[in-house]
Design an enzyme around this catalytic site. Structure first.
Site, PDB file in Angstrom:
ATOM      1  N   LYS A   1      -6.629  11.387  12.813  1.00 35.38           N
ATOM      2  CA  LYS A   1      -5.664  10.567  12.071  1.00 35.38           C
ATOM      3  C   LYS A   1      -4.468   9.960  12.874  1.00 35.38           C
ATOM      4  O   LYS A   1      -3.826  11.071  13.627  1.00 35.38           O
ATOM      5  CB  LYS A   1      -4.996  11.714  10.727  1.00 35.38           C
ATOM      6  CG  LYS A   1      -4.115  10.884   9.880  1.00 35.38           C
ATOM      7  CD  LYS A   1      -3.338  12.077   8.783  1.00 35.38           C
ATOM      8  CE  LYS A   1      -2.533  11.614   7.735  1.00 35.38           C
ATOM      9  NZ  LYS A   1      -2.162  12.435   6.904  1.00 35.38           N
TER      10      LYS A   1
ATOM     11  N   SER B   1      -2.324  11.198   2.134  1.00 29.91           N
ATOM     12  CA  SER B   1      -2.214   9.933   2.744  1.00 29.91           C
ATOM     13  C   SER B   1      -3.664  10.038   3.996  1.00 29.91           C
ATOM     14  O   SER B   1      -3.514   8.843   4.553  1.00 29.91           O
ATOM     15  CB  SER B   1      -0.876  10.151   3.669  1.00 29.91           C
ATOM     16  OG  SER B   1      -1.028  11.852   4.324  1.00 29.91           O
TER      17      SER B   1
ATOM     18  N   SER C   1      -2.594  15.801   1.035  1.00 25.46           N
ATOM     19  CA  SER C   1      -3.144  14.601   1.847  1.00 25.46           C
ATOM     20  C   SER C   1      -4.603  14.711   2.584  1.00 25.46           C
ATOM     21  O   SER C   1      -5.126  13.741   2.848  1.00 25.46           O
ATOM     22  CB  SER C   1      -2.105  14.235   3.088  1.00 25.46           C
ATOM     23  OG  SER C   1      -1.286  13.122   2.269  1.00 25.46           O
TER      24      SER C   1
HETATM   25  N1  GLN Z   1       1.085  12.530  -1.873  1.00 20.69           N
HETATM   26  C1  GLN Z   1       2.208  13.486  -1.192  1.00 20.69           C
HETATM   27  C2  GLN Z   1       3.211  12.933  -0.654  1.00 20.69           C
HETATM   28  O1  GLN Z   1       3.437  11.810  -0.774  1.00 20.69           O
HETATM   29  C3  GLN Z   1       1.433  14.365  -0.278  1.00 20.69           C
HETATM   30  C4  GLN Z   1       1.292  13.787   1.031  1.00 20.69           C
HETATM   31  C5  GLN Z   1       0.723  14.457   2.335  1.00 20.69           C
HETATM   32  O2  GLN Z   1       0.167  15.574   2.185  1.00 20.69           O
HETATM   33  N2  GLN Z   1       1.216  14.345   3.474  1.00 20.69           N
HETATM   34  O3  GLN Z   1       4.180  13.489  -0.260  1.00 20.69           O
END
Ligand code: GLN
Length: 512
Positions: A78, A153, A177
């Site tokens: 990532k 994400s 995410s």
């Molecule tokens: N969807 C969540 C957020 O926007 C989780 C994001 C994540 O785990 N990085 O904060």
């Protein structure tokens, strides 16, 4: 096809000399060349470097020299983990040209294990989002339906595995995410216990919640990758000094007398009926394997989204203060900005507006403002504003401190629930993959999508998403299991039991 094999199968063939790392790497590079134009999981693929690394591993193996645990297996990373000398953009214009001078510890461990670093995957900007639409470089498309989100994400990480473009991926999980994209793309993804994997070199979003973890097609592969990246690291004070079990040795051993707890608050209103039905079927599979299922309650669960969306933005607003345009990252056109500022000053002096003149930015402040305004996306700005507000004098106690207290109550709920059962079981997401564009103008709907995943981050416990079915529209559905802190071994064994009795994880999307 070679790219249909699991990482564990590939590794066995590589070790037996039946496959070469170069051929494995080339096969995945071919898949990327063929399909990533449509999926867009990768931000960058370094063909030459990957093949050179693979060739070097083959040469070492041919000479009978020692090779690492993942020798010759491609791993996608990532674009939020620092990789020495490589662009690390975090999906943001702010870091579009940023090349860190060091490796994240997880990346260093992959290198030491002789994994082939095949490319860098797309993500929501600074990992803030659940659909990949917040990436400054355009969204990833779900391999099961290109008009839909892969989740976020770590959407690139999950889509790359689902599309057979890498056997292994590294993601990060602050509020779901890893698990949400794994669920929406029909792959397996694990968020480890907070402290299990070093966060050194992971660009920080919310430091008390962030964890790095593996994505792959099978539970065994996830166990393999976790084994390599887990463990204490003096460079991350929150990483925990505990031995890392050989997860791969135990993963296939079923858990005798497994007691599962269905979280009552996670199966009611708001859950898509097809996901509820898939979950019921999954529970029947577990029962047929000798498990018992009972209901447990997380009474403070209803506050989880509110709590998360105070704590995560608060930490983000503080972490992102470092992007000031002065040290590194995007900087506004200073010459132009200074000229404008001069012109404004002259005009105000001329008009005699002393108050306006007084409140005019200094050049330094204007540079900070412009650099941030021009390079950060709307969701990142929203979080910075939310977090700055929640931390501000006068509101700190009412919002941030209150959220920390509720977080403690949620952790206590989880501890209590896990006294009477071995694993918690439930959905990962409230619905299968939604259409790209469907929720972009509704941040609240996006935030509610995290309802089932954020508990594990707030409580710091490990959690996994495994494929457990498909919707009538042919979209993957994930099942979530959660375990007590540092019980990744139990989590993996529990997940592997289900995988052994089902074939959902073997399905792959048609990509033409
Ligand atoms: N969807 C969540 C957020 O926007 C989780 C994001 C994540 O785990 N990085 O904060």
């Amino acid at each position: 096809m070679l790219t249909e094999l699991s990482a564990t199968e590939l590794l066995a063939q590589l070790e037996a000399g039946r496959l070469k790392a170069v051929d494995v790497t080339q096969a995945y590079l071919d898949r990327i060349a063929r399909h990533d134009g449509a999926v867009r999981a990768f931000l960058r693929v370094d063909v030459e470097a990957a093949l050179a690394q693979a060739a070097e591993i083959d040469a070492r193996r041919a000479k009978g020299k020692p090779v690492g645990r993942l020798a010759g297996l491609p791993v996608a990373v990532k674009d939020l983990l620092c990789q020495r000398g490589e662009l690390t953009t975090c999906g943001s214009r702010m870091l579009e040209h940023f090349r860190p001078p060091y490796d994240a510890t997880a990346v260093a461990r992959l290198r030491a294990a002789d994994a082939v670093l095949i490319g860098r995957t797309n993500l929501d900007e600074f990992a803030m989002g659940g659909s990949n639409e917040n990436s400054a470089f355009g969204p990833v498309h779900n391999p099961w339906d290109l008009a839909r989100t892969p989740g976020g994400s770590s959407g690139g990480a999950a889509a790359a595995v689902a599309a057979g473009m890498t056997p292994l991926s590294i993601g990060s999980d602050t509020g779901g995410s890893i698990r949400a994209p794994a669920a929406l793309c029909g792959v397996t993804g694990l968020k480890p216990t907070y402290g299990r994997v070093s966060r050194y070199g992971l660009v920080a979003f919310a430091s008390s919640l962030d964890q790095i973890g593996p994505l792959a097609r099978t539970v065994e592969d996830v166990a393999l990758l976790l084994e390599v990246i887990a463990g204490h690291d003096p460079l991350d004070a929150t990483s925990v000094d505990r031995p890392v079990p050989r997860y791969t040795d135990s993963v296939a051993r079923p858990l005798e007398g497994l007691r599962l707890g269905v979280v009552r608050e996670h199966v009611g209103e708001g859950l898509d009926p097809e996901i509820a039905a898939a979950m019921e079927e999954a529970l029947d599979v577990y029962r047929s394997l000798g498990a018992t299922v009972r209901e447990v309650s997380l009474p403070h669960g209803k506050y989880a989204v509110a709590t998360y969306y105070l704590i995560a933005p608060s930490e983000a607003s503080s972490n992102l203060a470092r992007y000031d345009g002065a040290h590194y990252g995007y900087r506004t056109d200073v010459a132009r900005m200074t000229a404008q500022l001069e012109a404004e000053r002259k005009a105000l002096t001329k008009s005699g507006d002393a108050a306006a003149l007084e409140s005019l930015d200094t050049a330094l402040v204007r540079m900070y403002r412009r650099s941030r305004a021009e390079s950060l996306g709307p969701e990142v700005k929203r979080r910075i504003m939310l977090g700055t507000y929640a931390l501000s004098a006068g509101y700190y106690d009412a919002y941030y401190l209150k959220a920390l207290k509720v977080r403690r109550l949620i952790r206590q709920d989880v501890d209590r629930a896990l006294e009477s059962v071995d694993l918690l079981v439930g959905p990962v997401t409230p619905s299968p993959a939604f259409r790209l564009g469907e929720k972009v103008n509704d941040p609240l709907a996006m935030y509610l999508f995290d309802l089932y995943t954020i508990t594990a981050n707030l409580a710091g416990i490990p959690a996994i998403s495994i494929p457990c079915g498909f919707s009538s529209g042919g979209l993957p559905i994930g099942l979530q299991l959660q375990a007590p802190p540092f019980e990744e071994e139990r989590l993996l064994r529990g997940a592997c039991m289900f995988q052994s009795a089902t074939a959902w994880h073997t399905r792959q999307p048609e990509l033409g």
